[in-house]
Design an enzyme around this catalytic site. Structure first.
Site, PDB file in Angstrom:
ATOM      1  N   GLU A  43       0.835  -1.208   0.000  1.00 54.64           N
ATOM      2  CA  GLU A  43       0.000   0.000   0.000  1.00 54.64           C
ATOM      3  C   GLU A  43       0.867   1.255   0.000  1.00 54.64           C
ATOM      4  OE1 GLU A  43      -3.897  -0.644   1.809  1.00 54.64           O
ATOM      5  OE2 GLU A  43      -3.543   1.188   2.939  1.00 54.64           O
TER       6      GLU A  43
ATOM      7  N   GLU B  62       2.068   1.697  -3.399  1.00 56.10           N
ATOM      8  CA  GLU B  62       0.982   2.194  -4.245  1.00 56.10           C
ATOM      9  C   GLU B  62       0.761   3.687  -4.029  1.00 56.10           C
ATOM     10  OE1 GLU B  62      -2.736   0.138  -3.677  1.00 56.10           O
ATOM     11  OE2 GLU B  62      -3.793   1.462  -5.068  1.00 56.10           O
TER      12      GLU B  62
ATOM     13  N   CYS C 280      -8.527  -2.311   3.529  1.00 56.07           N
ATOM     14  CA  CYS C 280      -8.438  -3.575   4.277  1.00 56.07           C
ATOM     15  C   CYS C 280      -9.719  -3.895   5.018  1.00 56.07           C
ATOM     16  CB  CYS C 280      -7.250  -3.583   5.221  1.00 56.07           C
ATOM     17  SG  CYS C 280      -6.850  -1.995   5.872  1.00 56.07           S
TER      18      CYS C 280
ATOM     19  N   LYS D  24     -15.867 -10.031   6.692  1.00 56.53           N
ATOM     20  CA  LYS D  24     -14.769 -10.840   6.154  1.00 56.53           C
ATOM     21  C   LYS D  24     -15.304 -12.134   5.544  1.00 56.53           C
ATOM     22  CE  LYS D  24     -10.923  -8.537   6.959  1.00 56.53           C
ATOM     23  NZ  LYS D  24     -10.207  -7.992   5.793  1.00 56.53           N
TER      24      LYS D  24
ATOM     25  N   GLU E 176     -13.062 -12.610  -7.054  1.00 58.27           N
ATOM     26  CA  GLU E 176     -11.757 -12.061  -7.428  1.00 58.27           C
ATOM     27  C   GLU E 176     -10.666 -12.455  -6.432  1.00 58.27           C
ATOM     28  OE1 GLU E 176     -14.572 -10.339  -6.976  1.00 58.27           O
ATOM     29  OE2 GLU E 176     -14.277  -8.488  -5.839  1.00 58.27           O
TER      30      GLU E 176
ATOM     31  N   CYS F 279     -11.208  -2.417  14.099  1.00 54.22           N
ATOM     32  CA  CYS F 279     -11.544  -3.843  14.226  1.00 54.22           C
ATOM     33  C   CYS F 279     -11.727  -4.280  15.671  1.00 54.22           C
ATOM     34  CB  CYS F 279     -10.458  -4.696  13.591  1.00 54.22           C
ATOM     35  SG  CYS F 279      -9.961  -4.081  11.994  1.00 54.22           S
TER      36      CYS F 279
END
Lengths: 420, 165, 580
Positions: free
Chosen positions: C281, C284, C301, C360, C368, C505
């Site tokens: 990341e 990127e 994520c 998730k 994909e 999370c």
């Protein structure tokens, strides 16, 4: 004693679609008078006349207005509750139908008295046919400068908005009503916060019933005849709706102090087919019941309280001997079962199970345990439910325990005899 | 049976009239109840099909769940198709003690339908509603906003229905 | 100083701050007034009425959750009327409740069950009025069983007030009142993004996650399969709650032991995947800045967030980082490099992920994220699912010995650990991006502007003269604010981190049902302490990561890395599209 014309003075006297014709009979004179008055004096006038809210809650109106005015938060608003949903209550319908300009004038006066920026009318969908005349009255009042900016050169701005209900009895409850205006399903919320502090759109809100408001312009014009009517603390006159098994169901204005007998037999023409009275329910479906023992009780707040009755919305529902007590209670319960908003458990589920118990009583299949459980629920449900609907839903049943104990006896034979 | 609501077609014409209703209500989401009542009155079967609800939700804008809640909460709004002239029979105590049972029975007979079904020509459905404040005219019915009553004889009811032919 | 007031509850005197509700005042006296719709993180609903108490001078009972105490108030919580009310309400609920506790997923930790046992509600004395209603289960994550619903409205509140989604709402009136999606649609057809917050707040078994624990046990018992497991960073700080350990207790090593006892062949760490995600990341981000590609870039994520963008802002999917989530990166590496190293056929590796999340489960079945029809991640278990497995095996969790993760994919850095907290991904990315872009370490590794529980945090980072404007967002209600800005063209951020759940999370939709904001904050603190105690605190320093790039992936952002570690997104169509 007979019907009188104080609140209903303007009925039939003017063209309900013409502000000129309303002004020809003295319309908006009270508003002009009020603009020059001290707001506290308006509340004092209402307090002197001892006007109690006429939607059912019976809160002293003068106190409500002076408290509302005193709230130190901006953007006050006034709500006119035209969502009368109590069974056998249709007095507000007549007031809107026959005297819409008086109501608009009253809402403007209320706005001035509590220093509001907006007025709202929440009218039940069932009265949709009356919308055009209210919209017209608002529009014409705006054109004449009684609404809008700088009303009568007082520097005060005020608007009236008309909202429609959509068929929900519970929206007559203040918090449900404001939720409905706010664009939500009309489920009540808990109080506090109270309306006067944080109501519609979280603004300080003063809610009044159509009839309560309609009195105000008349009172400002000439309070004397009103003050001379009635007895004791129940001053003036009251609009009542009489229905059920009477010969002339309808809306009547009568001075406080008429007896129940006079209401039923003189005003409403007596019972269909001269039958006997089984029971009478006062104050709408959430009101209490009694039987012919109350015929000579004067229709005043005090005498009714003494007899464990309430004036409430001012309805008088007369049921003759063809309908049994238990059937009446089942009908009442059906109504609440349909109209409960459903969010709080005591009301949603309590109504449902009391309805089942009543069915068992009718069928004679109940046990003593059932009667005991039903009585417990009839007691705790009103005490613990969220809003006024749940609080009053068992009023009829609870008064039936007192008036018609034989229906709920553990002697099944006797109960069955009483039922039929 | 009543027509399946999933086949409802949202025509350009209906879209335009919904857009107009939204403008009349200033795209004010607090007026959702009034908006839905107005939209419903534009639809022949007097109900709010899902596609229409989604359209209003997107254009207003407001969350679909609010619309669905209102549609199912308020009696005056329907999520199921009704007849062109839905007959609302008042079921309040005042009407009950004035024998609205006879009224209901007779209407069912005359129309040959029950609750939840529509007449063969799609014209009438019948439904019970809570008190609509016409206890002085008990037993009463309401059709598209207009109250008719008291209706005590079969002849009266037949006369009423004939008005809608 | 706050004004203090005195009152008595059951004749016991207590002094509280003005504004305290009766429920909390009673707690000070160690009295637990029963409650069902009340939730500490939500606006008061006062709907279940089971907390009704008697107050002297009041004709009606008052809701303890909603009523503020006043000076001189006299409260009674144990009179006959209160008892009749409490018992009455429970009886009324039970008469409309599917009573099959034994087969209910919440058996053993159900609020209603507890209350019924406390108030001795046994055989119902009321007619049973519940009706059979179909269960809604047509999605990979969420199960809605309306027959178990008590209509408390907690789920609606969280869906609306925290997430701003409003996929769940009330419908109907009186006994027809129900919690439902609009038109009773499947969740996938609605605005729902499967974040699972409703399953955390539901007091009963009406909203629960899809249970995949049996699938995992089947795989463990399958001799052909090598079952590997990865655990998300936030599971290790939440798991202990269910076993009586203090909120936020770090139980990493006990968790590893438990997983070994359950029978997993290898115990790995999602934190390793997180380090890889950062490497990709950060690369990127640098690439997007340097080559003026779509900006701002947002993290990707969080599967609830990805669903949210695909569903609600389909025209903005280009802003999502194409880097896969740590879970999916881990699984792909497991089925490629790890499989090769260990000489196991990819189809014989069964990759299980323990996640604090139910979205998730949806991510795992995205086409994909599979190779030749084999999903990268075979099964996702929530923290709650792991608790279930631990109980099923009969493990005395608090007294377990400690154990270490297996290698190689059990090795991770502190940067991977903080992924579980809001702001953590941003902080981890900055540590790496800063160093790669400037060649220097961040002046302060612990970058506090992105820490904390605020809904939207903003900061400007100086990267060698280049200013990077960043934002850290948690809850989707806040995310929508940012996305609306982006849509209106007045969003000047460069890099945005979004986590769908409150606190990240650690407050995820798959966490134990006892999760509250207070517990979440403690878990966040624990994650930062794990980071602080780590020897390696920057993702790119992970030795196995370096080795992986050297031997297999060449370098971050390489073509091979792109093939294996990046994905793409698909804007989702609504049922009805009205163009204009």
């Amino acid at each position: 004693m007979k019907e009188i014309n104080y609140i209903t003075e303007n009925f039939g006297k003017y063209d309900v679609f013409s502000i000129d014709s309303y002004m020809d009979i003295g319309g908006f004179a009270s508003l002009k008078k009020v603009i020059a008055m001290d707001t506290e004096d308006i509340a004092t006038l209402l307090t002197t006349a001892k006007i109690k809210g006429r939607g059912g809650a019976e809160y002293p109106m003068g106190r409500k207005w002076s408290q509302a005015h005193a709230v130190d938060r901006p953007h006050h608003c006034v709500v006119c509750n035209a969502d009368e949903g109590e069974t056998c209550t249709f007095k507000d319908r007549e007031l809107i139908k026959n005297d819409p300009f008086n109501l608009i004038e009253a809402i403007i006066i209320a706005g001035w008295a509590v220093n509001a920026e907006d007025g709202y009318i929440y009218m039940r969908a069932e009265y949709g046919s009356l919308r055009p005349r209210l919209l017209n009255a608002i529009k014409q009042a705006e054109e004449r400068g009684f609404l809008g900016e700088n009303i009568l050169n007082s520097g005060w701005n005020y608007k009236i908005h008309l909202y429609s209900g959509a068929g929900a009895y519970v929206c007559g409850e203040g918090t449900a009503l404001i939720r409905s205006i706010e664009g939500k399903a009309g489920r009540p919320r808990m109080k506090p916060p109270f309306m006067k502090q944080s109501g519609l759109f979280s603004r300080p809100t003063c809610i009044d019933n159509v009839e309560s408001l309609s009195i105000v312009p008349h009172l400002l014009r000439d309070a004397k005849p009103y003050m001379e009517m009635g007895q004791g603390d129940s001053i003036g006159s009251k609009m009542i709706s009489v229905g059920g098994n009477v010969n002339r169901p309808g809306v009547y204005e009568m001075p406080f102090g008429m007896t129940v007998r006079q209401i039923i037999y003189d005003l409403a023409g007596g019972i269909q087919g001269d039958r006997n009275i089984r029971l009478i329910q006062f104050g709408g479906v959430s009101g209490k019941i009694s039987d012919s023992r109350v015929l000579d009780v004067p229709y005043t707040y005090e005498d009714f309280a003494k007899n464990n009755l309430i004036i409430g919305s001012g309805s008088v529902l007369v049921i003759d001997e063809r309908t049994s007590v238990i059937d009446f209670l089942r009908y009442t319960q059906d109504f609440f079962l349909h109209e409960s908003c459903g969010q709080c458990i005591p009301c949603r589920e309590g109504n449902r199970h009391i309805r089942i118990f009543l069915e068992k009583i009718k069928d004679g299949t109940y046990t003593d345990e059932d009667i005991k459980t039903m009585k417990t629920f009839a007691k705790v449900m009103p005490m613990s439910s969220l809003c006024g609907l749940g609080e009053t839903a068992q009023n009829a049943l609870k008064s039936a325990f007192e008036i018609f104990p034989e229906v709920f006896t553990s002697n099944r034979q006797k109960s069955m005899e009483a039922v039929y | 049976m009543i027509e399946d609501s999933s086949k409802f077609e949202l025509t350009e014409e209906l879209k335009a009239s919904i857009d107009k209703i939204l403008v009349e209500h200033y795209h004010d989401f607090t007026q959702i109840v009034g908006i839905l009542l107005d939209v419903q009155s534009k639809i022949e079967q007097h109900y709010i099909p899902k596609i229409v609800a989604c359209y209003v939700a997107e254009k207003l804008p407001v969350k679909l769940s609010v619309i669905y809640d209102c549609m199912t909460f308020y009696d005056a709004l329907s999520d199921k198709p009704r007849g062109r002239y839905p007959i609302e029979i008042c079921d309040s105590i005042a009407c009950k003690v004035n024998n609205n049972e006879f009224l209901l029975k007779t209407l069912k007979e005359l129309l040959g339908i029950d609750f939840g079904t529509v007449t063969y020509d799609g014209r009438f459905t019948i439904e019970k509603v809570s008190c609509f404040g016409a206890c002085d005219r008990a037993p009463a019915v309401k059709i598209n906003g207009i109250v008719y009553g008291p209706l005590k004889t079969k002849a009266q009811m037949r006369g009423l229905l004939e008005q809608f032919v | 100083m706050a004004e203090m007031i005195n009152l008595t509850i059951n004749d016991l005197p207590v002094t509280v701050e003005k504004g305290t509700k009766i429920l909390q005042a009673a707690k000070q006296l160690h009295i637990d007034i029963p409650h069902l719709c009340y939730h500490p993180d939500q606006r008061v609903k006062a709907r279940c009425r089971i907390c009704s108490v008697e107050v002297v001078g009041k004709k009606r009972l008052l809701a303890a959750c909603a009523t503020e105490c006043w000076d001189g108030m006299e409260v009674y919580t144990d009179t006959q009327v209160v008892r009749d009310t409490q018992r009455g309400i429970l009886q009324l609920i039970m008469a409309d409740h599917e009573e099959n506790c034994l087969t209910c997923p919440r058996n053993g930790n159900c609020v209603l069950q507890e209350l019924c046992s406390r108030f001795n509600i046994r055989r119902p004395n009321l007619t049973h009025v519940g009706k059979a209603i179909p269960i809604k289960t047509n999605n990979p994550s969420l199960v809605h069983d309306p027959e178990k619903c008590v209509k408390c409205g907690r789920c609606i509140r969280v869906c609306k007030d925290v997430q701003g989604i409003e996929a769940l709402g009330f419908a109907g009136r009186s006994t027809n009142l129900r919690v439902t999606t609009p038109f009773n649609d499947d969740f996938t057809n609605t605005d729902c993004v499967l974040c699972g917050q409703c399953t955390v707040v539901c007091p009963v078994g009406a909203l629960v996650e899809k249970d995949d624990t049996d699938k995992v046990l089947d795989a463990i018992f399958d001799p052909k399969k090598t079952v590997i497991v990865q655990t998300a960073p936030s599971v290790r700080v939440a798991l202990g709650d269910a076993f009586g350990l203090p909120d936020g207790a770090v139980v990493t090593k006990k968790m590893v032991s438990a997983l070994k006892m359950i029978g997993f062949d290898k115990i790995f760490d999602t934190n390793y995947g997180a380090d890889l995600t950062i490497a990709e990341e950060a690369t990127e981000l640098i690439d997007r800045i340097k080559n003026k590609k779509t900006m701002p870039m947002t993290t990707s994520c969080c599967p609830g967030w990805v669903n949210f963008v695909e569903k609600h802002y389909p025209e903005k999917i280009a802003h999502l980082s194409t880097t896969k989530s740590p879970m999916s990166i881990f699984s792909r590496i497991a089925k490629t490099d790890y499989a090769k190293q260990e000489n196991i056929a990819a189809e014989n590796i069964y990759s299980v992920a323990i996640m604090p999340c139910i979205a998730k489960k949806y991510e795992a079945q995205r086409p994909e994220l599979s190779m030749d029809g084999i999903p990268d991640t075979d099964a996702v278990i929530t923290t709650r699912g792991l608790i279930k497995l631990i109980k099923y095996i009969g493990i005395d969790f608090p007294n377990l010995p400690e154990n270490e993760f297996d290698n190689p994919m059990g090795e991770s850095t502190g940067a991977g650990a903080i992924f579980g907290a809001t702001g953590g991904v941003m902080e981890a990315a900055l540590r790496t991006a800063h160093e790669w872009l400037t060649g220097k370490e961040m002046p302060t590794l612990e970058y506090t502007p992105v820490r904390g529980f605020e809904g939207i945090k903003e900061a400007k980072v100086n990267l060698d003269g280049n200013e990077l404007k960043i934002a850290v967002v948690h809850t989707l209600k806040n995310a929508a604010l940012i996305m609306d800005k982006l849509r209106d063209g007045n969003c000047d951020y460069d890099f945005i981190e979004v986590m769908a759940c409150p606190g990240g999370c650690v407050g995820g939709g798959g966490q134990p049902v006892t999760t509250t904001f207070a517990a979440t904050k403690k878990r966040i603190a624990s994650l930062y302490s794990i980071d602080r105690k780590s020897k390696l605190r920057k993702s790119h320093e992970n030795p196995y990561l370096k080795k992986l790039y050297a031997e297999f992936l060449e370098k971050p952002g390489s073509e091979k890395a792109h093939n294996l570690l990046h994905t793409h997104y698909v804007g989702r169509k609504k049922e009805f599209e009205f163009n204009k």
